[in-house]
Design an enzyme around this catalytic site. Sequence first.
Site, PDB file in Angstrom:
ATOM      1  N   LYS A   1      10.928 -17.270  -8.740  1.00  0.00           N
ATOM      2  CA  LYS A   1      10.837 -16.258  -9.806  1.00  0.00           C
ATOM      3  C   LYS A   1       9.816 -16.684 -10.843  1.00  0.00           C
ATOM      4  CE  LYS A   1      12.253 -13.692  -8.186  1.00  0.00           C
ATOM      5  NZ  LYS A   1      12.920 -13.301  -7.003  1.00  0.00           N
TER       6      LYS A   1
ATOM      7  N   LYS B   1       5.374  -5.292  -3.565  1.00  0.00           N
ATOM      8  CA  LYS B   1       6.714  -5.266  -2.980  1.00  0.00           C
ATOM      9  C   LYS B   1       6.639  -4.677  -1.578  1.00  0.00           C
ATOM     10  CE  LYS B   1      11.251  -4.593  -4.888  1.00  0.00           C
ATOM     11  NZ  LYS B   1      11.456  -5.985  -5.278  1.00  0.00           N
TER      12      LYS B   1
ATOM     13  N   GLU C   1       6.216 -16.501  -9.461  1.00  0.00           N
ATOM     14  CA  GLU C   1       5.787 -15.125  -9.178  1.00  0.00           C
ATOM     15  C   GLU C   1       5.305 -14.400 -10.428  1.00  0.00           C
ATOM     16  OE1 GLU C   1       8.262 -12.787  -5.821  1.00  0.00           O
ATOM     17  OE2 GLU C   1       9.510 -13.672  -7.348  1.00  0.00           O
TER      18      GLU C   1
ATOM     19  N   ARG D   1       4.129  -0.938  -4.642  1.00  0.00           N
ATOM     20  CA  ARG D   1       3.695  -1.361  -3.305  1.00  0.00           C
ATOM     21  C   ARG D   1       2.281  -1.933  -3.288  1.00  0.00           C
ATOM     22  NH1 ARG D   1       6.907   1.191   0.710  1.00  0.00           N
ATOM     23  NH2 ARG D   1       5.327   0.683   2.243  1.00  0.00           N
TER      24      ARG D   1
ATOM     25  N   TRP E   1      -3.067  -2.529  -1.760  1.00  0.00           N
ATOM     26  CA  TRP E   1      -2.876  -3.967  -1.826  1.00  0.00           C
ATOM     27  C   TRP E   1      -3.780  -4.513  -0.718  1.00  0.00           C
ATOM     28  CZ3 TRP E   1      -1.273  -7.972   1.359  1.00  0.00           C
ATOM     29  CH2 TRP E   1      -0.988  -9.180   0.713  1.00  0.00           C
TER      30      TRP E   1
ATOM     31  N   CYS F   1       0.851  -1.180   0.000  1.00  0.00           N
ATOM     32  CA  CYS F   1       0.000   0.000   0.000  1.00  0.00           C
ATOM     33  C   CYS F   1       0.894   1.240   0.000  1.00  0.00           C
ATOM     34  CB  CYS F   1      -0.932   0.096   1.201  1.00  0.00           C
ATOM     35  SG  CYS F   1      -2.380  -0.911   1.047  1.00  0.00           S
TER      36      CYS F   1
ATOM     37  N   HIS G   1      12.442 -39.752  -3.368  1.00  0.00           N
ATOM     38  CA  HIS G   1      11.601 -39.861  -2.173  1.00  0.00           C
ATOM     39  C   HIS G   1      10.207 -39.294  -2.433  1.00  0.00           C
ATOM     40  CE1 HIS G   1      14.931 -41.312   0.180  1.00  0.00           C
ATOM     41  NE2 HIS G   1      15.675 -40.372  -0.364  1.00  0.00           N
TER      42      HIS G   1
ATOM     43  N   ASN H   1      -2.046   2.446   5.613  1.00  0.00           N
ATOM     44  CA  ASN H   1      -1.243   1.277   5.259  1.00  0.00           C
ATOM     45  C   ASN H   1      -1.066   0.468   6.540  1.00  0.00           C
ATOM     46  OD1 ASN H   1       2.311   0.869   4.590  1.00  0.00           O
ATOM     47  ND2 ASN H   1       0.680  -0.587   4.351  1.00  0.00           N
ATOM     48  N   GLY H   2      -1.446  -0.801   6.487  1.00  0.00           N
ATOM     49  CA  GLY H   2      -1.299  -1.644   7.664  1.00  0.00           C
ATOM     50  C   GLY H   2      -2.552  -2.451   7.924  1.00  0.00           C
TER      51      GLY H   2
ATOM     52  N   GLU I   1      15.117 -20.293  -5.582  1.00  0.00           N
ATOM     53  CA  GLU I   1      14.922 -18.911  -6.041  1.00  0.00           C
ATOM     54  C   GLU I   1      14.441 -18.907  -7.496  1.00  0.00           C
ATOM     55  OE1 GLU I   1      14.555 -16.204  -4.745  1.00  0.00           O
ATOM     56  OE2 GLU I   1      15.037 -14.662  -6.200  1.00  0.00           O
TER      57      GLU I   1
HETATM   58  N1  HGA Z   1      -5.821  -3.046   5.539  1.00  0.00           N
HETATM   59  C1  HGA Z   1      -5.997  -2.019   4.552  1.00  0.00           C
HETATM   60  C2  HGA Z   1      -4.640  -1.527   4.048  1.00  0.00           C
HETATM   61  C3  HGA Z   1      -3.907  -2.649   3.367  1.00  0.00           C
HETATM   62  C4  HGA Z   1      -2.406  -2.490   3.308  1.00  0.00           C
HETATM   63  O1  HGA Z   1      -1.768  -1.701   3.996  1.00  0.00           O
HETATM   64  N2  HGA Z   1      -1.780  -3.315   2.483  1.00  0.00           N
HETATM   65  O2  HGA Z   1      -0.420  -3.307   2.410  1.00  0.00           O
HETATM   66  C5  HGA Z   1      -6.855  -2.495   3.395  1.00  0.00           C
HETATM   67  O3  HGA Z   1      -7.051  -3.699   3.214  1.00  0.00           O
HETATM   68  O4  HGA Z   1      -7.342  -1.641   2.670  1.00  0.00           O
END
Ligand code: HGA
Length: 610
Positions: A487, A605, A490, A27, A75, A2, A506, A100-101, A483
Amino acid sequence: MCGIVGAIAQRPVAAILLEGLRRLEYRGYDSAGLAVLEEGGRLNRVRTLGKVARLSEEVAANPLKGTLGIAHTRWATHGEPATHNAHPHLSHERCALVHNGIIENHETLRREQIAAGHVFTSETDTEVVVHAIHDELEQGHALIEAVRLAATRLRGAYALGVIDARDPEHLVAARQGSPLVIGVGFGEHFIASDVFALLPVTNRFIFLEEGDIAELTREGTRIWDRDGQLVERPVKTSSVAVDAAERGAYRHFMLKEIFEQPQAIADTLQGRMAGDRVLPETFGNQASELFQRIRSVTIVACGTSYHAALVARYWMEAVAGVPCQVEVASEYRYRRHVVPEQALFVTISQSGETADTLAALRQAKASGYDTTLAICNVPESSLVRESDLVFLTHAGPEIGVASTKAFMTQLVALLLLTVAIGRFHRLDAAGEARLVALLRSLPARITEVLALDGVIAVLAEQFVDKHHTLFLGRGEQYPIAMEGALKLKEISYIHAEAYPAGELKHGPLALIDDQMPVVAVAPNNGLLEKLKSNLEEVRARGGQLFVFADFQVPLEEVEGVTVIRLPETDELIDPMVFTVPLQLLAYHVAVLKGTDVDQPRNLAKSVTVE
Ligand code: HGA
């Protein structure tokens, strides 16, 4: 994850916010939005599903004039990616907020707020924060006080940007567990999740600390720490060039970053070696004294950084002669663990904000580890600030979500660490001199391998229609196979798994058929003969083998076996050398499949949430 941007200026801020979001898009990119306070106290909010470019189009169609605003690229953690879940969130058209969080007690707060009459318009955890602040504003508190009071009720992690429609003179920011910087301009101030977002408008930054709440006006900023004390935080000048995070002529950031690896290695080695020695102060001034006491090493990291740590385990035990254990941070942080005596605790993270790694570091410090060391690409990050010793990789900004050059420089850092510790254990001066020479040769070796780009682009065609791929390696090439598999999955969305080749019989051998390409990493080392036997087992069952081997490896191209030759190096730097073709393979497969290489689905990221 985010991205947050905010601005209070004497000019319209929409363009600054949108450019900031564009630069933060790595992000998170499932939705984006901004809210600008227009004359007359009206909050003008625009939100769109998908990339920032769509938001920009929407804003271009309805230009915004306000000089105070906040913006967000999301995100999703709580609530699907959808316009109604995109930030900013509003409460009663008065308070607007970006976050963000994760707010861990959001369910309790939501129940209370619904009972008190709030109407929720999203499924996010974030929305409780804006209503909580709104309630405090309605009690007559100024915005800064309202945020402070509301924050006392939040559990979890947040970086916040908040505005009040009735207060055109203030932008408030808060940081607890998620990164946030203030950009200092002339007659204008900004907030953002990282400095790159703001480089077009300023190169002067204040890095908020955990628990800080800041009030920004056009003329200045005031910051209170977690105890409510007014504090001075230093203004630091960034030397990062404004175009450091631009794609240039490359089709994707990932390709640019793969090709930047020789330079990134050279930059990371710069000033760390002299003659045939690694400089003692490479890991900090007291490092030598501390390393003399070290009897074991624990390394904790996530994702790609974890793979770098796994390679280091081989080096640390074989070269330095020091016991080394490695664990993923999300497991380590919740596990009761035994702290070895005189142990060094190492964390690795590109961003230095990886939530699980940071939590693991705090755990380790609390449980009595002797010394902590962070290997990180971002100065001023939380990991760097909270560790006793720091090694900054100088990879430069990495924008592609799939890490490439950061991984490469982490390996370089870990080999330097092996030397710095090993000289007090098994490594003698001749061994150190040999390793230093190998490290010096690395940029040239990697440049040689990059010349394989065209060959690998053609090879990639054989993977496009496959649904699964197996990667095999032995010894320190096993983490490199891991790795390579990471890659590929992803960015191309092909399911890929890595196995130490000796494990094949195995279980995984059951998967082998002509639809399962098997990629093997086969440098000319002591395990080659063993690996060749494992490859025969695959061939005998009709598997399609793609073997990356150096020129000395006696392997014939026969039906079902494709051999890609790499320059022969030394097994100590083979992990770096053999990483490159696997990065290129994943890249070209993804390009052929037409996926979004730099911003693959569901990922982002800088994993700042748990
Ligand atoms: N929890 C909030 C913000 C998401 C966030 O920080 N993502 O990295 C949401 O879901 O909108």
